[in-house]
Write an enzyme that holds these catalytic residues in place. Structure first.
Site, PDB file in Angstrom:
ATOM      1  NE  ARG A 168      -3.821  -2.237   0.166  1.00  0.00           N
ATOM      2  CZ  ARG A 168      -3.585  -3.438  -0.345  1.00  0.00           C
ATOM      3  NH1 ARG A 168      -2.453  -3.655  -1.001  1.00  0.00           N
ATOM      4  NH2 ARG A 168      -4.465  -4.407  -0.218  1.00  0.00           N
ATOM      5  CB  SER A 252      -9.473  -0.282   3.863  1.00  0.00           C
ATOM      6  OG  SER A 252     -10.208  -1.358   3.328  1.00  0.00           O
ATOM      7  CD  GLU A 353      -5.585   1.520   2.385  1.00  0.00           C
ATOM      8  OE1 GLU A 353      -5.822   1.366   1.178  1.00  0.00           O
ATOM      9  OE2 GLU A 353      -5.754   0.633   3.230  1.00  0.00           O
TER      10      GLU A 353
END
Length: 361
Positions: A168, A252, A353
């Site tokens: 990520r 998320s 995130e």
């Protein structure tokens, strides 16, 4: 061509994000070409204003005070296919909607990104955080990222290796954060491909509709996977849908943590030592042991449907923090409360995130 006359002043930012939060931008510009991007950047430099580059707003949280500089929304379009050695090259403008790119590839029978269906945002944002889902990551297929350097206004291109991809993340999110504006991305996909089914939940859901081995490679098999991914994401509120209030989120909110095997053993020992019998789920990975952040959130005392004022944990998925008419201040307070609880109970810090935009960016 973008100019100072084309700049919108005091432009609301909340409608430009999927979570619907934030104040106004002092200046805002939609740029559909590299030259328009250059002009908008030049305007900001001339007036000594901070810059924030915006894609689809799905992974972005603006502060209640807004942004005191120039927000540049990249809307560069284009999608071309070229046959190359070992597959096909898909060259995509940074402003193309990511799910449209996946849909187009699957319709052509090109494999490699089918499990990434339904992820909101633009193609240009995909490499920044190395989007991933159901066992696939976008770094597996990216061959080149084209960008504009904000300081010099020069065009740059980066190979896959030069992008510095990680879980990520990428150089564009970490070491070179705020340095480049991505203008296009190139992918290497496989024609008439068989889908990748590495994720148990997805493989089971796909098989529920019949053996995928009985479907022809290319569009028939890839289309089954895409359809199943969309169904799974929708059931979790992870598909942007104005009719679904549970999708009013940034997706998320926390990343799945990776810990060493030794650390995981300590966490298990602490968990069972407190009288808990249900095992901690985990996945072996090259980065260590991956623990589902959603499980940690729920077992730290924040089950689905938990509310704090006008913010809450989604009723469909514990990783999504949903805006129920609140503010960014409320959102960040809830996020901090969750992080503190997980840290106290498990000794793990959950990283956020989405990008929380500050004037320094």
């Amino acid at each position: 061509m973008t100019s100072s006359r084309a700049m919108l002043e005091n432009h609301p930012l909340a409608p430009l994000t999927t979570i619907g939060l934030g104040g106004s931008a002092r200046y805002f510009a939609m740029c559909s070409s590299i030259e328009e991007c250059r002009s908008a950047i030049g305007f900001a430099r001339t007036h000594r204003l901070p810059i924030h580059i915006l894609g689809g707003g799905s992974n972005t949280v603006f502060l209640d005070e807004g942004f005191p500089g120039v927000v540049i929304q990249v809307c560069i379009s284009g999608l071309t296919v070229t046959t190359v050695q070992g597959g096909v090259a898909l060259d995509v403008g940074a402003g193309e909607q990511w799910d449209d790119v996946v849909t187009s590839a699957v319709a052509r029978g090109f494999g490699g990104i089918e499990c990434l269906a339904g992820i909101p945002g633009t193609a240009g944002a995909a490499p920044i955080q190395n989007i991933g889902a159901y066992g696939q990551e976008v770094r597996e297929t990216i061959t080149r990222v084209d960008a504009l350097e904000l300081e010099t206004l020069e065009e740059r291109s980066f190979t896959n290796t030069e992008c510095g991809f990680g879980y990520r993340t990428s150089r564009f999110k970490e070491a070179d954060r705020g340095r480049f504006l991505i203008t296009g991305v190139s992918f290497r996909l496989q024609p008439e491909a068989r889908p990748a089914l590495r994720y148990p939940e997805l493989a089971k859901a796909v098989a529920a509709d019949g053996p995928i081995s009985e479907l022809a490679p290319g569009q028939p098999a890839l289309g089954r996977v895409r359809k199943t991914v969309m169904r799974l994401r929708r059931s979790k509120g992870m598909v942007v849908d104005h009719a679904d209030s549970e999708s009013r989120s940034a997706g998320s909110f926390f990343m799945n943590p990776f810990v060493s095997p030794e650390k995981f053993t300590d966490i298990q020992r602490r968990w069972t030592g407190e009288g808990n019998s249900d095992p901690i789920p985990y996945y072996q990975s090259t980065g260590g042991v991956k623990i589902p952040a959603a499980w940690l959130v729920e077992h730290a005392g924040f089950p689905r449907g938990t509310n704090r004022g006008n913010m809450g944990v989604s009723t469909k998925h514990a990783l999504a923090l949903v805006n129920r008419g609140g503010t960014t201040k409320e959102l960040l307070a809830l996020a901090t409360e969750i992080q503190d609880a997980v840290s106290r109970l498990f000794g793990i810090f959950l990283s956020i995130e989405p990008v929380v935009v500050s004037p320094e960016l």
